[in-house]
Design an enzyme around this catalytic site. Sequence first.
Site, PDB file in Angstrom:
ATOM      1  N   GLU A  38      10.157 -12.613  -0.509  1.00 54.74           N
ATOM      2  CA  GLU A  38      10.232 -11.155  -0.463  1.00 54.74           C
ATOM      3  C   GLU A  38      10.991 -10.588  -1.661  1.00 54.74           C
ATOM      4  OE1 GLU A  38       8.632  -9.103   1.336  1.00 54.74           O
ATOM      5  OE2 GLU A  38       7.761 -10.521   2.754  1.00 54.74           O
ATOM      6  N   TYR A 115      13.393  -2.860   4.218  1.00 62.34           N
ATOM      7  CA  TYR A 115      12.094  -3.516   4.262  1.00 62.34           C
ATOM      8  C   TYR A 115      12.248  -5.046   4.277  1.00 62.34           C
ATOM      9  CZ  TYR A 115       8.101  -6.063   2.963  1.00 62.34           C
ATOM     10  OH  TYR A 115       7.155  -7.039   2.979  1.00 62.34           O
ATOM     11  N   ASP A 133       5.956  -1.895   3.914  1.00 59.66           N
ATOM     12  CA  ASP A 133       6.012  -1.856   2.453  1.00 59.66           C
ATOM     13  C   ASP A 133       5.010  -0.810   1.946  1.00 59.66           C
ATOM     14  OD1 ASP A 133       3.529  -3.003   2.711  1.00 59.66           O
ATOM     15  OD2 ASP A 133       3.936  -4.717   1.416  1.00 59.66           O
ATOM     16  N   CYS A 179     -11.332   6.291  10.490  1.00 61.30           N
ATOM     17  CA  CYS A 179     -10.353   6.748   9.492  1.00 61.30           C
ATOM     18  C   CYS A 179     -10.691   8.137   8.947  1.00 61.30           C
ATOM     19  CB  CYS A 179     -10.295   5.746   8.341  1.00 61.30           C
ATOM     20  SG  CYS A 179      -9.132   6.238   7.062  1.00 61.30           S
TER      21      CYS A 179
HETATM   22  S1  SF4 Z   1     -11.512   3.856   5.469  1.00 60.64           S
HETATM   23 FE1  SF4 Z   1     -10.857   3.901   3.345  1.00 60.64          FE
HETATM   24  S2  SF4 Z   1      -9.023   5.195   3.333  1.00 60.64           S
HETATM   25 FE2  SF4 Z   1      -9.400   4.618   5.469  1.00 60.64          FE
HETATM   26  S3  SF4 Z   1      -8.155   2.783   5.805  1.00 60.64           S
HETATM   27 FE3  SF4 Z   1     -10.173   2.090   5.193  1.00 60.64          FE
HETATM   28  S4  SF4 Z   1     -10.077   1.822   2.957  1.00 60.64           S
HETATM   29 FE4  SF4 Z   1      -8.321   3.079   3.590  1.00 60.64          FE
END
Ligand code: SF4
Length: 245
Positions: A38, A115, A133, A179
């Site tokens: 680390e 961390y 991190d 996401c």
């Molecule tokens: S969809 Fe794209 S922005 Fe979202 S976690 Fe995955 S790589 Fe990252």
Amino acid sequence: MARTIGSVEELLLAWYRVNKRDLPWRRTRDPYAILVSEVMLQQTQVERVVPRYLAWLGRWPSADALAAAPLADVIHEWQGLGYNRRAVNLHRAARAVATTGWPEDLTELPGVGPYTGAAIRSFALGEPVLPVDTNVRRVQERTGHRFGPACGQALMDLGATVCVARVPRCSACPLARACPSRGRRYEPRRRQSRFEGSFRQRRAETLRLVLAEQRELKELDGEAVASLARDGLVLVDGAVVTAPS
Ligand code: SF4
């Protein structure tokens, strides 16, 4: 359809089982070895750290072994990894561990911040903490999820190889469907200042000269010597500069 946090973690961990990076510090639970990895990884890339980590553990396989080594040898072994003060702190931490054992609060050790302390607690001691991190923080921020402690290594690998800083590879991401940041691009990160011609280079060159042999202060870069002495990397005794013992 909205996914639960549980299912997002399952997707991440399934991806990790297939795509996990084979890194030597993942084959140990020795807190000293994790500490070494680390500290090296704090400011040096994984590819450069791997051979240096293996060489380091070959030479000093335990905190006791490192604590018994002269500081000059430790600084010498660190050469090329950059930010040499890390070597001094690692040596001090090893001496503290060799003398009084691992402290309850790992951040009491020199060079160990929140961390690094969390990484040792998680990867070596198996405690349920998530070390956050840069890579982990980036994935958390982009997905909006708070991941659990079991996801630490997987998040690090996703952040290092898929959810990278500027142009994330969303088409290869196991979390893409859940996401909200999918498909976004990001501003270039601020580049590290150039080494060539920098004060860092002057320090590195001065340290190299002193590690090779004792030097007269007048033949060295005085500003660099003063800075190195403050960090414990050289000793100034009157007109003579030496490596620390
Ligand atoms: S969809 Fe794209 S922005 Fe979202 S976690 Fe995955 S790589 Fe990252």
